[in-house]
Design an enzyme around this catalytic site. Structure first.
Site, PDB file in Angstrom:
ATOM      1  N   LYS A  12       0.849  -1.212   0.000  1.00  0.00           N
ATOM      2  CA  LYS A  12       0.000   0.000   0.000  1.00  0.00           C
ATOM      3  C   LYS A  12       0.878   1.254   0.000  1.00  0.00           C
ATOM      4  CE  LYS A  12      -3.716  -2.664   2.033  1.00  0.00           C
ATOM      5  NZ  LYS A  12      -4.913  -2.717   2.849  1.00  0.00           N
ATOM      6  N   HIS A  95      -8.469  -2.813  -6.278  1.00  0.00           N
ATOM      7  CA  HIS A  95      -8.399  -2.962  -4.817  1.00  0.00           C
ATOM      8  C   HIS A  95      -9.525  -2.143  -4.174  1.00  0.00           C
ATOM      9  CE1 HIS A  95      -7.007  -2.701  -0.695  1.00  0.00           C
ATOM     10  NE2 HIS A  95      -6.326  -3.805  -0.955  1.00  0.00           N
ATOM     11  N   GLU A  97      -9.584  -0.195  -1.797  1.00  0.00           N
ATOM     12  CA  GLU A  97      -9.240   1.204  -1.503  1.00  0.00           C
ATOM     13  C   GLU A  97      -9.339   2.061  -2.760  1.00  0.00           C
ATOM     14  OE1 GLU A  97      -5.617   0.055   0.441  1.00  0.00           O
ATOM     15  OE2 GLU A  97      -6.871  -0.869   1.990  1.00  0.00           O
ATOM     16  N   GLU A 167     -11.423  -9.967  -1.273  1.00  0.00           N
ATOM     17  CA  GLU A 167     -11.067  -9.210  -0.074  1.00  0.00           C
ATOM     18  C   GLU A 167     -12.327  -8.548   0.483  1.00  0.00           C
ATOM     19  OE1 GLU A 167      -6.637  -8.124   0.066  1.00  0.00           O
ATOM     20  OE2 GLU A 167      -7.589  -6.594  -1.152  1.00  0.00           O
ATOM     21  N   SER A 213      -6.868  -9.048   6.682  1.00  0.00           N
ATOM     22  CA  SER A 213      -6.333  -9.437   7.992  1.00  0.00           C
ATOM     23  C   SER A 213      -5.741 -10.856   8.012  1.00  0.00           C
ATOM     24  CB  SER A 213      -7.385  -9.263   9.086  1.00  0.00           C
ATOM     25  OG  SER A 213      -7.755  -7.896   9.191  1.00  0.00           O
TER      26      SER A 213
HETATM   27  P1  13P Z   1      -4.723  -6.249   5.645  1.00  0.00           P
HETATM   28  O1  13P Z   1      -3.963  -7.544   5.530  1.00  0.00           O
HETATM   29  O2  13P Z   1      -3.918  -5.173   6.314  1.00  0.00           O
HETATM   30  O3  13P Z   1      -6.092  -6.441   6.212  1.00  0.00           O
HETATM   31  O4  13P Z   1      -4.935  -5.707   4.136  1.00  0.00           O
HETATM   32  C1  13P Z   1      -5.476  -6.559   3.194  1.00  0.00           C
HETATM   33  C2  13P Z   1      -5.364  -5.936   1.864  1.00  0.00           C
HETATM   34  O5  13P Z   1      -6.056  -4.976   1.562  1.00  0.00           O
HETATM   35  C3  13P Z   1      -4.374  -6.484   0.924  1.00  0.00           C
HETATM   36  O6  13P Z   1      -4.554  -5.970  -0.359  1.00  0.00           O
END
Ligand code: 13P
Length: 251
Positions: A12, A95, A97, A167, A213
């Site tokens: 990220k 993704h 986000e 996800e 997670s």
């Molecule tokens: P986390 O493992 O921090 O929950 O993030 C997952 C993620 O968005 C991977 O692309």
């Protein structure tokens, strides 16, 4: 049918170039079993440097996003050709986000997937429902729409060139993981959708990763599930020790 597992680290918007090189170096120096793929997706600014660090190691380099055009007036975007030049073999698309913070739509994400494949990158299409959508009983409707639109017109690729990452938005960065049963239920649903979109022998070879997670203490149970072919890891990929443990899952 046993697909080759893929453990992917999405860094990220973290790490300077020096920090990224150091972490990549530590991860590549770790114990990496030869029966699985490992991938790192650093921020764009560190791609070339991490690409150098990972040369002659089994760890693959990926981008967190890609444009669909080769070059041109696309301020703020990075072309698949530039990503390959920096050493990338994969790119993440859609993704959560990107979808929720930056408003990326299924139509835009579909162009990203097509662009990656066109220029020879493996595309990792991310999909996932929000908590609100899950609680309203709409998980499968949401995922089906994201899959069908994200993969619209996508055809003729080699099976290993397309990866799906489930996800659930409620599990990302929250410490709440989907249980192995919840993950398998969704992954099986996605596999059946892939059979509908492509042929069974292709669908059987497309890897479906779980993300949200994933940690050293839950990766083993998640990876026991038949249709869970790997993990897309955020927070726990930012430390060599935890990521190497995840790479070394026992299922
Ligand atoms: P986390 O493992 O921090 O929950 O993030 C997952 C993620 O968005 C991977 O692309």
């Amino acid at each position: 049918m046993k697909r080759r597992p893929l453990i992917a680290g999405n860094w990220k918007m973290h790490l300077t170039v020096a920090e990224a090189k150091s972490l990549a170096n530590d991860i590549a120096a770790g114990d990496i079993p030869s029966d699985r793929d490992v991938m790192l997706a650093p921020p764009f600014t560190a791609l070339a440097a991490v690409g150098e660090t990972l040369k002659n190691t089994p760890v693959l380099l990926a981008a967190q996003n890609n444009c669909w055009e080769e070059k041109g007036a696309f301020t703020g975007e990075i072309s698949p050709v530039m990503l390959k030049d920096a050493g990338c073999v994969m790119a993440i698309a859609g993704h959560s986000e990107r979808r929720h913070i930056f408003g990326e739509t299924d139509i835009l994400i579909n162009k990203r997937v097509a662009g990656a494949l066109k220029f020879g990158l493996t595309s990792i299409l991310c999909i996932g429902e929000t908590l609100e959508q899950r609680e309203a009983g709409n998980t499968f409707i949401v995922l089906e729409k994201q899959m069908r639109q994200g993969l619209s017109g996508i055809d003729g690729f080699a099976e290993e060139q397309l990866v799906i990452a489930y996800e659930p938005v409620w599990a990302i960065g929250t410490g709440k993981t989907a249980s192995e049963t919840q993950a398998q239920e969704v992954h099986r649903f996605l596999r059946n959708l892939l059979v509908d979109l492509y042929e069974k022998n292709i669908a059987d070879n497309i890897r479906i990763l779980y993300g949200g997670s994933v940690k050293p203490d839950n990766v083993d149970i998640l990876m026991t599930q038949e249709d869970v072919d790997g993990a897309l890891v955020g927070g726990a990929a930012l430390q060599a020790e935890s990521f190497i443990r995840i790479i070394n899952f026992n299922a």
